[in-house]
Scaffold this active site. Structure first.
Site, mmCIF file in Angstrom:
data_model
loop_
_atom_site.group_PDB
_atom_site.id
_atom_site.type_symbol
_atom_site.label_atom_id
_atom_site.label_comp_id
_atom_site.label_asym_id
_atom_site.label_seq_id
_atom_site.Cartn_x
_atom_site.Cartn_y
_atom_site.Cartn_z
ATOM 1 N N GLU A 173 5.077 -4.608 12.211
ATOM 2 C CA GLU A 173 3.501 -3.319 12.009
ATOM 3 C C GLU A 173 2.320 -4.292 11.447
ATOM 4 O O GLU A 173 2.656 -4.423 9.732
ATOM 5 C CB GLU A 173 3.964 -2.002 10.995
ATOM 6 C CG GLU A 173 5.316 -1.321 11.552
ATOM 7 C CD GLU A 173 4.468 -0.583 12.202
ATOM 8 O OE1 GLU A 173 4.162 -0.353 12.518
ATOM 9 O OE2 GLU A 173 5.218 0.160 12.682
ATOM 10 N N GLY B 268 2.902 -5.577 7.605
ATOM 11 C CA GLY B 268 1.606 -7.124 6.097
ATOM 12 C C GLY B 268 0.604 -6.942 7.121
ATOM 13 O O GLY B 268 0.193 -6.625 8.380
ATOM 14 N N SER B 269 0.216 -8.016 6.472
ATOM 15 C CA SER B 269 -0.793 -9.380 7.958
ATOM 16 C C SER B 269 -0.911 -9.612 8.518
ATOM 17 O O SER B 269 0.615 -9.837 8.812
ATOM 18 C CB SER B 269 -2.050 -10.218 6.218
ATOM 19 O OG SER B 269 -1.193 -10.835 5.899
ATOM 20 N N VAL B 270 -1.459 -10.002 9.746
ATOM 21 C CA VAL B 270 -1.388 -10.362 10.536
ATOM 22 C C VAL B 270 -1.092 -11.900 11.005
ATOM 23 O O VAL B 270 0.117 -12.509 11.308
ATOM 24 C CB VAL B 270 -2.561 -10.088 12.205
ATOM 25 C CG1 VAL B 270 -2.470 -10.820 12.942
ATOM 26 C CG2 VAL B 270 -2.976 -8.599 12.213
ATOM 27 N N PRO B 271 -1.682 -12.488 9.796
ATOM 28 C CA PRO B 271 -0.767 -13.770 9.723
ATOM 29 C C PRO B 271 -0.198 -14.184 9.450
ATOM 30 O O PRO B 271 0.887 -15.389 9.829
ATOM 31 C CB PRO B 271 -2.154 -14.341 8.452
ATOM 32 C CG PRO B 271 -3.286 -13.273 8.161
ATOM 33 C CD PRO B 271 -3.145 -11.722 8.962
ATOM 34 N N GLU C 237 7.700 2.686 14.076
ATOM 35 C CA GLU C 237 8.933 2.863 13.081
ATOM 36 C C GLU C 237 8.189 4.478 13.441
ATOM 37 O O GLU C 237 7.340 5.282 14.441
ATOM 38 C CB GLU C 237 8.071 2.380 11.988
ATOM 39 C CG GLU C 237 8.205 1.038 11.688
ATOM 40 C CD GLU C 237 8.274 0.796 10.292
ATOM 41 O OE1 GLU C 237 7.250 0.958 9.744
ATOM 42 O OE2 GLU C 237 9.296 0.077 9.664
ATOM 43 N N CYS D 178 -3.111 0.327 7.386
ATOM 44 C CA CYS D 178 -3.231 -0.245 8.111
ATOM 45 C C CYS D 178 -4.089 0.275 8.584
ATOM 46 O O CYS D 178 -4.966 0.096 9.993
ATOM 47 C CB CYS D 178 -1.838 -1.052 8.761
ATOM 48 S SG CYS D 178 -1.002 0.897 8.659
ATOM 49 N N ASN E 197 0.592 -0.805 -0.268
ATOM 50 C CA ASN E 197 0.330 0.166 0.043
ATOM 51 C C ASN E 197 0.510 1.521 0.128
ATOM 52 O O ASN E 197 0.540 2.042 -0.348
ATOM 53 C CB ASN E 197 -0.413 0.264 1.241
ATOM 54 C CG ASN E 197 0.010 -0.617 1.792
ATOM 55 O OD1 ASN E 197 0.752 -0.680 2.432
ATOM 56 N ND2 ASN E 197 -1.360 -0.055 3.435
HETATM 57 N N1 LIG Z 1 1.265 -1.903 10.611
HETATM 58 C C1 LIG Z 1 1.688 -1.090 9.471
HETATM 59 O O1 LIG Z 1 2.199 -0.309 9.580
HETATM 60 C C2 LIG Z 1 0.994 -1.665 8.190
HETATM 61 C C3 LIG Z 1 1.037 -1.010 6.848
HETATM 62 C C4 LIG Z 1 1.031 -1.288 5.510
HETATM 63 C C5 LIG Z 1 0.023 -2.356 5.723
HETATM 64 N N2 LIG Z 1 -0.416 -3.001 6.944
HETATM 65 C C6 LIG Z 1 -0.674 -4.045 6.580
HETATM 66 O O2 LIG Z 1 -0.752 -4.853 5.411
HETATM 67 C C7 LIG Z 1 -1.999 -5.762 5.213
HETATM 68 C C8 LIG Z 1 -1.505 -6.005 3.703
HETATM 69 O O3 LIG Z 1 -0.696 -5.802 3.126
HETATM 70 P P1 LIG Z 1 0.047 -7.510 2.596
HETATM 71 O O4 LIG Z 1 -1.582 -7.916 1.203
HETATM 72 O O5 LIG Z 1 0.734 -7.087 1.242
HETATM 73 O O6 LIG Z 1 0.304 -8.408 3.504
HETATM 74 P P2 LIG Z 1 0.835 -9.953 3.504
HETATM 75 O O7 LIG Z 1 1.089 -9.934 4.923
HETATM 76 O O8 LIG Z 1 0.179 -10.019 2.324
HETATM 77 O O9 LIG Z 1 2.641 -9.602 2.599
HETATM 78 C C9 LIG Z 1 3.334 -8.264 3.227
HETATM 79 C C10 LIG Z 1 4.828 -8.869 2.924
HETATM 80 O O10 LIG Z 1 4.748 -9.844 3.318
HETATM 81 C C11 LIG Z 1 5.775 -11.045 2.403
HETATM 82 N N3 LIG Z 1 5.299 -12.360 3.310
HETATM 83 C C12 LIG Z 1 4.128 -13.069 2.329
HETATM 84 N N4 LIG Z 1 4.238 -14.596 3.068
HETATM 85 C C13 LIG Z 1 5.274 -14.365 3.850
HETATM 86 C C14 LIG Z 1 6.388 -15.520 3.757
HETATM 87 N N5 LIG Z 1 5.599 -16.785 4.487
HETATM 88 N N6 LIG Z 1 7.258 -15.197 5.078
HETATM 89 C C15 LIG Z 1 7.973 -14.174 4.908
HETATM 90 N N7 LIG Z 1 7.479 -12.868 4.125
HETATM 91 C C16 LIG Z 1 5.623 -12.790 3.320
HETATM 92 C C17 LIG Z 1 4.841 -10.396 0.906
HETATM 93 O O11 LIG Z 1 5.206 -11.279 0.107
HETATM 94 C C18 LIG Z 1 4.976 -8.882 1.292
HETATM 95 O O12 LIG Z 1 5.980 -8.410 0.697
HETATM 96 C C19 LIG Z 1 -2.809 -5.136 5.665
HETATM 97 O O13 LIG Z 1 -3.333 -6.363 6.807
HETATM 98 C C20 LIG Z 1 -2.063 -4.423 6.436
HETATM 99 O O14 LIG Z 1 -3.373 -3.646 7.178
HETATM 100 C C21 LIG Z 1 0.229 -2.801 7.783
HETATM 101 N N1 LIG Z 2 0.783 7.277 5.871
HETATM 102 C C1 LIG Z 2 1.437 5.690 6.235
HETATM 103 C C2 LIG Z 2 0.422 4.436 6.381
HETATM 104 C C3 LIG Z 2 0.915 3.415 6.792
HETATM 105 C C4 LIG Z 2 -0.267 1.427 7.192
HETATM 106 O O1 LIG Z 2 -0.760 1.426 5.705
#
Ligand SMILES: NC(=O)c1ccc[n+]([C@@H]2O[C@H](COP(=O)([O-])OP(=O)(O)OC[C@H]3O[C@@H](n4cnc5c(N)ncnc54)[C@H](O)[C@@H]3O)[C@@H](O)[C@H]2O)c1
Ligand SMILES: NCCCC=O
Length: 467
Positions: free
Chosen positions: A227, A205-208, A441, A261, A130
């Protein structure tokens, strides 16, 4: 350190990226690249090398933003802000680098100790799609400022602009191997998290996926910053400045097509002002210009890909089945421009008649869908706001300053915005409570997450004679 990173990523050199077919980067785009003023090619197809765009700093900013738009789908207006936040972050940590210091501790008998803040080693950054450029900067700037090397893996959906960042670092004189970009998905991420020479993983990335990253890192006793996702509450009291509260709700829900996020997607509105709030928020949401993200007038571009668009639309359908009322949007949007007809656009959506037990209120949708919920009292709303496994952000609109600080104290979230939402100055720490992650961060505190403390104890007299 450069040698250490070469062990993790053989063949790496800052500013070069291992991609077999760089032009494939463009395959998933939603908007045809157009002939833009100053839009030189970015990749050398014959070699796979990426070379940084020529021009002044100002022109570079525009070019990076355009690449971000083409790769991600967000509006150019937002992408420009993202690029600004990224360079501000790099300048901020470049400034802090010289201020890293330890402590002097006086001990009995003239002895003393001092602490040194030392780098961790090779850090891995894994990014979401994102905020591709911004996330790469938020992770690499503090990592490099603390003397670490970083291998950064962007999301496979947005592989382009992290490479540009590597080019910028190279141009700025960062030694080869200190910041490297490696492309790939889960498999590549897994290899990086499991690599014995990696000292730390900073994951967005995502929680899972975050749980998997933590598990893999735990096996190597690596430090982790997570994050993760959110389902943040935004609480609007009847004594608020309604105009600002409505603007805040839009900021909390519709930036980057709602794929943020920290979005405040559970909008709790005190019952007394619900009709006025809904009228105004719906009017403004309907007026959001969705379409070609490269146009200055566009306020909302396309979602990241087709499966994600379908997932978001699915949440809206499910919300309707569970009793929510769609006040506006929530449908696939087809712009009139023929070259955009296959784009992943949707109309921003406001849902009313929501209850706390509905899926749209409990789960992170990660799309432009605002759920509005009525409340009566402060005590009730704080309890409901905290009734979630997430804890990334929160917000409160009120003119009562005591109430604002009391609510901020009682909300279980890493950030609470008072009378605003979704601003991210680099000086301010950002990160989650509960399942939204840990570590931070931005801000000075992030230095602690990219360095370790060594204690040096100095004896000025004789050693004790115990034996
Ligand atoms: N808290 C924050 O700062 C923040 C910021 C942006 C997005 N997010 C969260 O990210 C999610 C959306 O992003 P997404 O769809 O890219 O998330 P995602 O968890 O699918 O992927 C995130 C990253 O992890 C990598 N990845 C996937 N499986 C992996 C594994 N087994 N081991 C290591 N790396 C792996 C992906 O290739 C990608 O680069 C949403 O839940 C959003 O809330 C959080
Ligand atoms: N502008 C920062 C937002 C990060 C989360 O997705």
């Amino acid at each position: 350190m450069a040698q250490a990173i070469l062990d993790v990523m053989p063949g790496a050199s800052t500013g070069t990226v291992q991609v077999s077919d760089p032009l494939n980067f463009w395959a998933g785009k939603r908007v045809e690249p157009r002939q833009q003023k100053n839009a030189e090619p970015v990749f050398e197809p014959a070699t796979g090398d990426c070379f940084f765009l020529l021009g002044s700093r100002w022109e570079k900013r525009e070019k990076i933003a355009k690449l971000e738009v083409i790769n991600n789908g967000k509006s150019i207006t937002e992408a420009l802000v993202d690029i600004d936040i990224a360079w501000q972050c790099i300048e901020y940590y470049a400034g802090l680098a010289g201020a890293l210091a330890g402590q002097h501790v006086q001990l009995p008998g003239g002895a003393f100790a001092y602490t040194r803040r030392e780098p961790l080693g090779v850090c891995v950054g894994i990014g979401a799609w994102n905020y591709p450029f911004q996330i790469a900067a938020w992770k690499s700037a503090p990592a490099l400022a603390c003397g670490n090397a970083m291998v950064f893996k962007p999301s496979p959906f947005t592989p382009v602009t992290a490479v540009i960042l590597a080019e910028i670092y190279k141009e700025a004189g960062v030694p080869d191997g200190l910041f490297c970009v490696v492309q790939g998905g889960a498999e590549t991420g897994t290899i990086l998290c499991q690599h014995p020479k990696v000292a730390k993983v900073s994951f967005t990335g995502s929680v899972p996926t975050g749980k998997k990253v933590m598990e893999m890192s735990a096996k190597g006793v690596k430090q982790v910053t997570l994050e993760l996702g959110g389902k943040s509450p935004l609480i609007i009291f009847k004594d608020c400045d309604l105009e600002n509260a409505v603007r805040g709700a839009l900021m909390a829900n519709f930036l980057t097509q709602g794929q943020v996020c920290c979005n405040g997607t559970r909008v709790f509105v005190q019952k007394d002002i619900m009709p006025q709030f809904l009228e105004e928020v719906v009017k403004r949401t309907k007026a959001i210009l969705v379409g070609d993200p490269l146009l200055d007038s566009t306020r909302m571009g396309a979602l990241i890909n087709k499966p994600h668009l379908e997932k978001v639309l699915g949440f809206v359908s499910q919300a309707k089945l569970q009793g929510a009322r769609v006040l506006c949007g929530g449908e696939r949007f087809v712009p009139s421009d023929p070259k955009l007809v296959n784009g992943y656009f949707m109309s921003p959506c406001v849902l009313d008649n929501c209850r706390d037990d509905m899926t749209c209120v409990k789960e992170e949708i990660f799309g432009p869908v605002m759920s509005v919920l009525p409340f009566d009292t402060e005590e009730e709303v704080v309890q409901r706001a905290n009734n979630t496994t997430f804890g990334l952000a929160s917000g409160v609109f009120t003119r009562d300053i005591s109430r604002a600080h009391r609510v901020a104290e009682n909300l279980e979230a890493g950030t609470c915005f008072i009378n605003n939402y979704n601003i991210s100055p680099v000086e301010v720490p950002f990160g989650g409570y509960k399942m939204s992650g840990f570590g931070r961060e931005n801000g000075q505190v992030t230095i602690e997450y990219y360095s370790q403390l060594k204690t040096v104890v100095v004896e000025m007299g004789d050693v004790d004679n115990y034996f």
